[in-house]
Design a protein around this motif. Sequence first.
Motif, short mmCIF file in Angstrom:
data_model
loop_
_atom_site.label_atom_id
_atom_site.label_comp_id
_atom_site.label_asym_id
_atom_site.label_seq_id
_atom_site.Cartn_x
_atom_site.Cartn_y
_atom_site.Cartn_z
N UNK A 218 7.27 -6.30 -18.65
CA UNK A 218 8.54 -6.26 -18.41
C UNK A 218 9.43 -6.49 -19.02
N UNK A 219 9.27 -6.23 -20.29
CA UNK A 219 10.27 -6.37 -21.48
C UNK A 219 10.84 -7.43 -22.10
N UNK A 220 10.58 -7.52 -23.52
CA UNK A 220 11.00 -8.71 -24.49
C UNK A 220 11.96 -7.98 -25.18
N UNK A 221 11.71 -6.86 -25.69
CA UNK A 221 12.44 -6.07 -26.75
C UNK A 221 12.62 -4.67 -25.96
N UNK A 222 13.51 -4.10 -26.03
CA UNK A 222 13.78 -2.77 -25.37
C UNK A 222 13.18 -1.53 -26.14
N UNK B 21 7.69 8.44 -22.46
CA UNK B 21 8.83 8.67 -21.46
C UNK B 21 10.19 8.38 -22.20
N UNK B 22 10.39 7.24 -22.97
CA UNK B 22 11.50 7.23 -23.76
C UNK B 22 11.63 8.19 -24.85
N UNK C 215 15.92 8.65 -26.63
CA UNK C 215 16.89 7.41 -26.87
C UNK C 215 16.32 6.74 -28.00
N UNK C 216 17.22 5.99 -28.60
CA UNK C 216 16.87 4.90 -29.88
C UNK C 216 16.39 5.57 -30.98
N UNK D 178 17.86 7.52 -33.26
CA UNK D 178 18.64 7.56 -34.38
C UNK D 178 18.39 6.08 -35.23
N UNK E 183 18.51 -2.73 -30.00
CA UNK E 183 18.04 -2.57 -28.69
C UNK E 183 19.02 -2.15 -27.78
N UNK E 184 20.37 -2.42 -27.65
CA UNK E 184 21.43 -1.97 -26.76
C UNK E 184 22.12 -0.69 -26.98
N UNK F 42 21.23 3.05 -27.35
CA UNK F 42 20.18 4.25 -27.36
C UNK F 42 20.78 5.42 -28.02
N UNK G 227 21.55 1.18 -18.97
CA UNK G 227 20.89 1.76 -19.91
C UNK G 227 19.86 0.96 -20.68
N UNK G 228 20.54 -0.36 -20.56
CA UNK G 228 19.88 -1.38 -21.59
C UNK G 228 20.40 -2.79 -21.07
N UNK G 229 19.73 -3.96 -21.18
CA UNK G 229 20.44 -5.29 -20.74
C UNK G 229 19.84 -6.18 -21.84
N UNK H 34 15.99 6.07 -16.04
CA UNK H 34 14.42 6.53 -15.86
C UNK H 34 13.58 6.33 -17.13
N UNK H 35 14.10 6.50 -18.55
CA UNK H 35 13.45 6.28 -19.82
C UNK H 35 13.48 4.74 -20.09
N UNK H 36 14.11 3.81 -19.29
CA UNK H 36 14.25 2.52 -19.85
C UNK H 36 14.00 1.45 -18.73
N UNK I 288 12.18 -0.92 -18.33
CA UNK I 288 11.78 -2.11 -18.45
C UNK I 288 12.96 -2.61 -19.67
N UNK I 289 13.89 -2.16 -19.60
CA UNK I 289 14.82 -2.24 -20.73
C UNK I 289 15.59 -3.61 -20.83
N UNK I 290 14.72 -4.49 -21.00
CA UNK I 290 15.32 -6.09 -21.12
C UNK I 290 14.90 -6.30 -22.61
N UNK I 291 16.06 -7.10 -23.19
CA UNK I 291 15.96 -7.51 -24.54
C UNK I 291 16.12 -9.19 -24.25
#
Lengths: 450, 475
Positions: A177-181, A412-413, A418-419, A421, B289-290, B292, B344-346, B374-376, B378-381
Amino acid sequence: MSIVTVQLGQCGNQIGHEVFSALCSDIRGTHGLCSKKENESYQDSCKERFFCEEESGVPAARAVLVDMEPKVISQTLSMAARSGHWKYSSHSHFCQKQGSGNNWANGYSVHGPKHKEAIMDLVQKEAEKCDRLGGFFTIMSMAGGTGSGLGAFVTQCLRDAFPTSFILNHVIWPYGTGEVIVQNYNSILTLSHLYHSSDALLVHENDVIHKICAQLMNIKQISFRDVNQVIAHQLGSVFQPTHTAGGGSGYSRNPLGDLLEPLVPHPEFRMLGLRNIPQMAESSLAYSTFSWPGLIKHLRQILIANAHMEEGIDWRVQPPHPGSSIPSTNKPLHFNTSIANLVILRGKDVHSADLGSFQDPSLYTSWLNPQDAFNAWKTPRAFNKYEKSASLVSNSQFLLKPLDSIVGKAWNMFASKAYLHQYTKFGIQEEDFLDCFTTLEQVISSYTNL
Amino acid sequence: MTQSVVVQVGQCGNQVGCRFWDLALREHAAVNKKGIYDEALSSFFRNVDTRSGDNGPDICKGKICSLKARALLIDMEEGVVNEILQGPLRDVFDSKQLITDVSGSGNNWAVGHKIYGCQYRENIVEKLRKTAEHCDCLQCFFIIHSMGGGTGSGLGTFVLNLLEEEFPEVYRFVTSVYPSGEDDVITSPYNSVLAMKELNEHADCVLPIENESLFEIVNKIHQMINSGKLGSTVKQNSLVTSSAGNAKTLQEKPFDAMNNIVANLLLNLTSSSRFEGSLNMDLNEISMNLVPFPRLHYLVSSLTPLYTLADVNVPSRRLDQMFSDAFSRDHQLIQADPKHSLYLACALLVRGNVQVSDLRRNIERLKPSLHFVSWNQEGWKTGLCSVPPVGHSHSLLALANNTCVKPTFIELKDRFMKLYKKKAHLHHYLQIDGMEQSCFSEAISSLSDLIEEYNELDVTKGGPRIDPSRLKIAV
């Protein structure tokens, strides 16, 4: 033979510290339950493997600590020194001031080349202290920037500098469930690169260890330290000295070789999972008794049902009948097919333990004889206060689903760009990503079709 | 360990900045009991040997002699900076770190950016270089300013530009105070939109702040204290609005409470790079991370808790409440509701006695009620810092890259268009050397493009999730 450990990034250093701590406390413990001679032999073997005697009398871990920022290493060094029973050598660490920013490309393309000489210098020095070098053990997470990116680069350098040595990468997979995006990007970049330079990847998943802490160890407020201690216990249960089957009466002298050669017969299949039972809160240990048949039965079912621990095992899963010509695609999907397995038993009356059920040919693919596909190591010396403990290192479909999940999320990402760059600015281009996806889809396909 | 430099520009920037230094000193004093100059302190402060006067050498280790802020104070009027230099923080600032003028910018972005920018460029570059030289490893510039005026907005964004040119490798985090609808500066929409273009192009991350939100938070705290429900059990120094020193004896200026909130935001943001923890979160990780896509770098922030009750035992329900609050509308520092828009991210930066299981439990609990792109999914930092803020046993800073910033930008655009259509006050700007009609049209175009990018993402919200098909491998 000695093993040199390379601890990379925050995760690598935090776990590395717990590992040496666990090894040290195990050999100092009085719960060996075996003869004095056996115990002394065990202690000597462990010390030779992992520690270097220093003039001060306090053994120094055979380790190199690497991180791109100073806080974690400084904490790790002082915690070790405070224990009084072991420490890190004073000149075995390398750190910088600014971390990798969770950016694999930064770790691999910028920090790697820049600090290659300094880091490899430390590794060389540590290797020279060994009478006989048994290989390298690297500890890293694949979600961040240093452990993952710099770790992949260092592994490549190790391979180039020590072409005939064994290299085993211990890789931590982050919480789903995410530690680092950007963890999924960093993961696919790491795994695909490691696949080309390492001998094998030994994997621990944070989600799995977390469940063990919650359900088996009964820890209420689980900290990373708790998670790391369980991981350290599991690693110790594999790497502490044992007698191999044909090794005569002494302790095995080539731990990494003995582990890797039988478990990785084919270069396409390098993912190793680790299971260890029993696992429980220390306070419950005194009230529990175990039998070898019970433990072995559970461990076998954990293997074939792809369970993570002794609770919640699906006992309905059974291997297909031997002799029937079921093509692999028709095998029940939840049956875990193995290429090779290694079981390690430690503790009282271990000579009476019967591992015949692990030699059942229906557990394995058809390319190896079951006698070659299965290996066992034993020692009567109990480990870390557990009267009996059994570990399984398995090259099987254990990691197929998690790997597929990570690749899926990364793809998917990637499709949305996304990201990207953040990576291209350090020299990792879209084509590099595509190469990694190709490598890993190949690995997934290979494991699926076992 | 890395260092950061704070560049405070204009009246608002300097007032907020002043609060930041006050609270930073308080925080370090609480943690650093032995008076040794350590790496955590060095991130924002130099240790100077002032026995031989202000030009003494920097002392890298050992006892604290005289702490000097790594800061640049810029204002085109003298009032605010002079007040700072006469107040309790006077010794924290080096006289060589100030750039002031007398006549102000007349609430005109063009005066700030073009006239003063040109005039003070060399001076600013020189002082920035000097500050950078005192740093072992400079990681980040924090710019604090307001968007609605002339100096903070115009000269502030000029400095932002300059930082990108002169120090391209160093991160630029900008804390921008956006004007409210009832702002008494008529030309604030012009100033803000002209500044937005600069933020779009030259900032790595922007933390937008709205005075209305700060005001509501301050009111909420006053109500809680005065209602008698909590009364004397609230720890005074734990208020997110409190200053160092006894709040009762100091004459607090009206904006101090609101500015303290912003100061706390910056302290919490940098806490994990200054102090240790089981999962560190450095400033470069926040940007990584924040953000994209390069232009979508506006982060909505929220801080909890706003105060601590004096009783020591914190049952985990209260801890969970802290996480819930971070996502509620009334804890955000801009007028926005992230829960009903698209994430988008959190990022969640937790401080104090909180473990990874608490974090995981709360993420799992809150996730179903939040919409992630949709592409993120699980977007948690996440970050865990062991050192809590003063007066608290734990705290949480949430940073969201969320489409809920869109309404703020749309309103800004509307207010701008209202004036621009009538060409109201335009001549004040166009008469400045270097200003042309195209500056305005480019600026509004930049803002419109940004709003459009958020629109495109919003459209995907709640739609069917179609995962792209994976690569096929020949077996």
